[in-house]
Motif scaffolding. Structure first.
Motif, PDB file in Angstrom:
ATOM      1  N   SER A  60      -0.917   0.208   4.274  1.00  0.00           N
ATOM      2  CA  SER A  60       0.550  -0.153   5.003  1.00  0.00           C
ATOM      3  C   SER A  60       1.088   0.735   5.752  1.00  0.00           C
ATOM      4  CB  SER A  60       1.523  -0.621   3.947  1.00  0.00           C
ATOM      5  OG  SER A  60       2.560  -0.990   4.204  1.00  0.00           O
ATOM      6  N   LEU A  61       0.963   2.254   5.224  1.00  0.00           N
ATOM      7  CA  LEU A  61       1.451   3.064   5.391  1.00  0.00           C
ATOM      8  C   LEU A  61       0.458   3.304   7.153  1.00  0.00           C
ATOM      9  CD1 LEU A  61       2.857   5.987   6.678  1.00  0.00           C
ATOM     10  CD2 LEU A  61       1.491   6.812   4.919  1.00  0.00           C
ATOM     11  N   ALA A  62      -0.465   3.073   7.171  1.00  0.00           N
ATOM     12  CA  ALA A  62      -1.985   2.973   7.861  1.00  0.00           C
ATOM     13  C   ALA A  62      -1.607   2.133   9.011  1.00  0.00           C
ATOM     14  CB  ALA A  62      -3.035   2.605   7.396  1.00  0.00           C
ATOM     15  N   ARG A  63      -1.222   1.021   9.012  1.00  0.00           N
ATOM     16  CA  ARG A  63      -0.830   0.149   9.978  1.00  0.00           C
ATOM     17  C   ARG A  63       0.312   0.692  10.541  1.00  0.00           C
ATOM     18  NH1 ARG A  63      -1.528  -3.661   5.766  1.00  0.00           N
ATOM     19  NH2 ARG A  63       0.068  -3.630   4.820  1.00  0.00           N
ATOM     20  N   ALA A  64       1.786   1.041   9.752  1.00  0.00           N
ATOM     21  CA  ALA A  64       2.593   1.409  10.035  1.00  0.00           C
ATOM     22  C   ALA A  64       2.389   2.828  10.980  1.00  0.00           C
ATOM     23  CB  ALA A  64       4.091   2.076   8.936  1.00  0.00           C
ATOM     24  N   CYS A  65       1.991   3.783  11.172  1.00  0.00           N
ATOM     25  CA  CYS A  65       1.653   4.749  11.581  1.00  0.00           C
ATOM     26  C   CYS A  65       0.950   3.905  13.075  1.00  0.00           C
ATOM     27  CB  CYS A  65       0.352   5.943  10.797  1.00  0.00           C
ATOM     28  SG  CYS A  65       0.121   7.080  11.874  1.00  0.00           S
TER      29      CYS A  65
END
Length: 152
Positions: A60-65
């Motif tokens: 999820s963090l990778a997608r948000a980044c």
């Protein structure tokens, strides 16, 4: 900027007064250097370090980044809203392994910059580093995670 400290004849300037004066001059120099920032390069957000795509929170963090972007004027706004803080004060903010890098020109020269997704930033030029953190509510639209001042 040159600063001359002078006490009246026969009186020494206290260390506290001298320190306060130097800090005030440093803050004034930081404000001056941010007055006319121009972004000359801004890169896409990048994740740093290894992360596990199988872990839902990391994915999820990778997608948000990957989706996080800043236009040059937004990077300028971040640094104008942020406050410069001394080395060792970064513990007042969170850290995320996601940042946007680039290069800017300020009144005191060319700097490489980095804005972390958790509301901190750095300017680097040679051995010189300036650190920034933004608590201003207007930074919320510019980053992924704002500081919470230790609130539960």
């Amino acid at each position: 900027m040159s600063v001359f400290l002078q006490a009246s004849p026969g009186r020494a300037l206290s260390a506290l007064a001298a320190t306060a004066l130097l800090l005030a001059c440093g803050a004034a120099a930081a404000r001056e250097s941010r007055a006319d920032i121009r972004i000359v390069r801004i890169d896409a957000a990048q994740m740093h370090g290894a992360y596990d795509d199988a872990d839902p929170s990391q994915a999820s963090l990778a997608r948000a980044c990957k989706a996080w972007t800043l236009r040059p004027q937004q990077a300028v706004q971040f640094f104008r809203l942020a406050k410069q803080y001394p080395q060792g004060r970064g513990d007042d903010f969170y850290w995320l392994p996601c940042s946007i890098k680039g290069q800017l020109i300020a009144s005191d020269g060319v700097w490489d910059f980095e804005i972390d997704a958790a509301a901190t930033g750095r300017w680097r030029r040679g051995d010189s580093v300036r650190q920034w953190g933004c608590r201003d509510r207007r930074c919320k639209a510019l980053v992924l995670l704002m500081p919470d001042d230790g609130a539960p």
